[in-house]
Design a protein around this motif. Structure first.
Motif, PDB file in Angstrom:
ATOM      1  N   PHE A  82       0.831  -1.200   0.000  1.00 59.76           N
ATOM      2  CA  PHE A  82       0.000   0.000   0.000  1.00 59.76           C
ATOM      3  C   PHE A  82       0.872   1.258   0.000  1.00 59.76           C
ATOM      4  N   TYR A  83       1.965   1.216   0.768  1.00 65.12           N
ATOM      5  CA  TYR A  83       2.868   2.370   0.788  1.00 65.12           C
ATOM      6  C   TYR A  83       3.503   2.597  -0.586  1.00 65.12           C
ATOM      7  N   LEU A  84       3.899   1.511  -1.262  1.00 59.95           N
ATOM      8  CA  LEU A  84       4.497   1.637  -2.596  1.00 59.95           C
ATOM      9  C   LEU A  84       3.489   2.196  -3.606  1.00 59.95           C
ATOM     10  N   LEU A  85       2.216   1.807  -3.459  1.00 58.67           N
ATOM     11  CA  LEU A  85       1.188   2.261  -4.394  1.00 58.67           C
ATOM     12  C   LEU A  85       0.723   3.683  -4.104  1.00 58.67           C
ATOM     13  N   SER A  86       0.596   4.025  -2.823  1.00 62.54           N
ATOM     14  CA  SER A  86       0.086   5.349  -2.456  1.00 62.54           C
ATOM     15  C   SER A  86       0.684   5.797  -1.128  1.00 62.54           C
ATOM     16  N   PRO A  87       1.879   6.371  -1.181  1.00 59.26           N
ATOM     17  CA  PRO A  87       2.567   6.759   0.067  1.00 59.26           C
ATOM     18  C   PRO A  87       1.750   7.695   0.951  1.00 59.26           C
ATOM     19  N   PHE A  88       1.125   8.710   0.356  1.00 57.82           N
ATOM     20  CA  PHE A  88       0.416   9.696   1.174  1.00 57.82           C
ATOM     21  C   PHE A  88      -0.796   9.075   1.870  1.00 57.82           C
ATOM     22  N   LEU A  89      -1.589   8.287   1.126  1.00 57.15           N
ATOM     23  CA  LEU A  89      -2.755   7.644   1.743  1.00 57.15           C
ATOM     24  C   LEU A  89      -2.337   6.633   2.807  1.00 57.15           C
ATOM     25  N   SER A  90      -1.221   5.939   2.581  1.00 55.73           N
ATOM     26  CA  SER A  90      -0.753   4.971   3.570  1.00 55.73           C
ATOM     27  C   SER A  90      -0.311   5.673   4.848  1.00 55.73           C
ATOM     28  N   ILE A  91       0.237   6.875   4.716  1.00 56.40           N
ATOM     29  CA  ILE A  91       0.624   7.648   5.899  1.00 56.40           C
ATOM     30  C   ILE A  91      -0.613   8.092   6.673  1.00 56.40           C
ATOM     31  N   LEU A  92      -1.634   8.538   5.949  1.00 56.21           N
ATOM     32  CA  LEU A  92      -2.890   8.910   6.613  1.00 56.21           C
ATOM     33  C   LEU A  92      -3.488   7.717   7.345  1.00 56.21           C
ATOM     34  N   LEU A  93      -3.454   6.550   6.701  1.00 55.47           N
ATOM     35  CA  LEU A  93      -3.957   5.339   7.345  1.00 55.47           C
ATOM     36  C   LEU A  93      -3.138   5.011   8.582  1.00 55.47           C
ATOM     37  N   PHE A  94      -1.817   5.152   8.483  1.00 57.02           N
ATOM     38  CA  PHE A  94      -0.940   4.910   9.622  1.00 57.02           C
ATOM     39  C   PHE A  94      -1.316   5.817  10.792  1.00 57.02           C
ATOM     40  N   ILE A  95      -1.583   7.085  10.504  1.00 57.97           N
ATOM     41  CA  ILE A  95      -1.930   8.035  11.560  1.00 57.97           C
ATOM     42  C   ILE A  95      -3.236   7.626  12.238  1.00 57.97           C
ATOM     43  N   PHE A  96      -4.224   7.204  11.449  1.00 61.04           N
ATOM     44  CA  PHE A  96      -5.523   6.827  12.026  1.00 61.04           C
ATOM     45  C   PHE A  96      -5.418   5.556  12.869  1.00 61.04           C
ATOM     46  N   ILE A  97      -4.739   4.524  12.352  1.00 63.19           N
ATOM     47  CA  ILE A  97      -4.666   3.291  13.130  1.00 63.19           C
ATOM     48  C   ILE A  97      -3.754   3.463  14.337  1.00 63.19           C
ATOM     49  N   SER A  98      -2.718   4.289  14.204  1.00 62.56           N
ATOM     50  CA  SER A  98      -1.856   4.581  15.357  1.00 62.56           C
ATOM     51  C   SER A  98      -2.617   5.385  16.397  1.00 62.56           C
ATOM     52  N   SER A  99      -3.487   6.284  15.934  1.00 67.28           N
ATOM     53  CA  SER A  99      -4.321   7.059  16.862  1.00 67.28           C
ATOM     54  C   SER A  99      -5.193   6.124  17.694  1.00 67.28           C
ATOM     55  N   TYR A 100      -5.816   5.166  17.019  1.00 71.21           N
ATOM     56  CA  TYR A 100      -6.623   4.186  17.757  1.00 71.21           C
ATOM     57  C   TYR A 100      -5.761   3.417  18.758  1.00 71.21           C
ATOM     58  N   HIS A 101      -4.594   3.004  18.318  1.00 67.96           N
ATOM     59  CA  HIS A 101      -3.702   2.211  19.169  1.00 67.96           C
ATOM     60  C   HIS A 101      -3.244   3.008  20.386  1.00 67.96           C
ATOM     61  N   PHE A 102      -2.869   4.274  20.180  1.00 73.98           N
ATOM     62  CA  PHE A 102      -2.464   5.128  21.301  1.00 73.98           C
ATOM     63  C   PHE A 102      -3.623   5.289  22.287  1.00 73.98           C
ATOM     64  N   GLY A 103      -4.808   5.563  21.750  1.00 72.30           N
ATOM     65  CA  GLY A 103      -5.961   5.749  22.618  1.00 72.30           C
ATOM     66  C   GLY A 103      -6.339   4.480  23.355  1.00 72.30           C
ATOM     67  N   GLU A 104      -6.288   3.349  22.660  1.00 70.01           N
ATOM     68  CA  GLU A 104      -6.624   2.071  23.293  1.00 70.01           C
ATOM     69  C   GLU A 104      -5.683   1.771  24.450  1.00 70.01           C
ATOM     70  N   GLU A 105      -4.388   1.966  24.237  1.00 70.56           N
ATOM     71  CA  GLU A 105      -3.411   1.673  25.289  1.00 70.56           C
ATOM     72  C   GLU A 105      -3.569   2.611  26.473  1.00 70.56           C
ATOM     73  N   HIS A 106      -3.832   3.879  26.195  1.00 72.22           N
ATOM     74  CA  HIS A 106      -3.855   4.883  27.259  1.00 72.22           C
ATOM     75  C   HIS A 106      -5.189   4.931  27.994  1.00 72.22           C
ATOM     76  N   LEU A 107      -6.289   4.686  27.285  1.00 69.52           N
ATOM     77  CA  LEU A 107      -7.607   4.940  27.858  1.00 69.52           C
ATOM     78  C   LEU A 107      -8.421   3.702  28.196  1.00 69.52           C
TER      79      LEU A 107
END
Length: 294
Positions: A82-107
């Motif tokens: 996915f990163y090779l096909l669409s770097p910018f969209l893959s970064i946005l996806l990374f931010i969203f899933i990382s956001s969930y992960h950070f929130g899940e661990e902390h909250l």
């Protein structure tokens, strides 16, 4: 792990954050970044290095582990493709899933209402952390973004995300207070923590700011939960067992990181390569943590 140990770590987390905040004021960017790189490539990568062990412990039988292993490798491969096909969209996806992960661990250990509410709450918290970080270090963020995707984030987009996520987080937290899922004291503590992190992000470099949150607010609490899952309690013996089991995967990750840095000529920043490594392992790690917590 008992309540007193949790409180002791909370106090340590705040003290180390304040100490690194002081470091960022006293020293220049090269010193800050050196500290950050050491933290991320040691504890940061280590915190996801035992995913396969956790999958093994959750197996029903040998075929169960093999199936989980194939899913894990497939998620890594899909992320890389996915990163090779669409770097910018893959970064946005990374931010969203990382956001969930950070929130899940902390909250997740503090409040839970229902699956839909929790998912939104976790994502909003993570987006608030990212937007605070990006708001204070946008020039550095966009320098990495240009290397990764040839795109940048606009200042207006970051500001809107920051304000919106903060308002939604406050409203959802107050709703949890009203439903008596959390105490008002806990809510006020979270606001204080966010204020402290905002000051840290304002004075520190991007890499040190990310490392402070990623290591001390996310990775170490995650490692503690993993050790409890693997060994039943956090002791010197269980910590050594965790590190020993993670060592091979950690070494492979470190070697891969520096090989990529040496052999991809268009990449000039070590932070970019670290981001690529995190991008490829975050999604499968989140999947493993989901299985572990459930």
């Amino acid at each position: 792990m008992n309540i007193s140990n949790i409180k002791n770590y909370q106090n340590f987390k705040i003290l180390i954050t304040v100490f690194l905040f002081w470091i960022s004021i006293q020293f220049e960017k090269p010193i800050e970044d050196s500290i950050a790189y050491v933290l991320v490539v040691s504890i940061g990568i280590m915190h996801g290095a035992n995913d396969l062990l956790i999958l093994y412990l959750k197996k029903i039988n040998r075929n169960g582990f093999l199936r989980n292993f194939i899913i894990y490798i497939s998620i890594v491969s899909i992320c890389a493709l996915f990163y090779l096909l669409s770097p910018f969209l893959s970064i946005l996806l990374f931010i969203f899933i990382s956001s969930y992960h950070f929130g899940e661990e902390h909250l997740s250990i503090k409040a839970s209402l229902n699956a839909s509410f929790d998912t939104i709450y976790f994502i909003v918290y993570g987006l608030l952390i990212f937007s605070m970080l990006f708001y204070e270090t946008l020039f550095e963020v966009n320098t990495i973004m240009l290397e990764l995707s040839k795109n940048t984030f606009s200042e207006l987009l970051v500001q809107i995300t920051f304000i919106t996520s903060f308002v939604i987080f406050v409203v959802m937290s107050l709703y949890l207070c009203w439903k008596k899922k959390i105490e008002i004291k806990e809510f006020l503590n979270e606001i204080f923590f966010l204020g402290l992190l905002f000051l840290v992000f304002k004075t520190s470099s991007l890499i040190l700011s990310f490392a402070i949150y990623f290591i001390f607010w996310h990775s170490i609490p995650s490692i503690i939960h993993q050790i409890v899952f693997i060994s039943g309690d956090v002791t010197k013996k269980s910590i050594l067992f965790y590190v020993k089991k993670a060592l091979l995967f950690w070494l492979i990750s470190i070697v891969g990181l520096f090989v990529l840095y040496q052999f991809i000529p268009e990449v000039t920043l070590l932070s970019t390569i670290i981001f690529v490594i995190l991008l490829s392992v975050t999604a499968p790690h989140i999947w493993v943590m989901y299985k572990m917590k459930n």
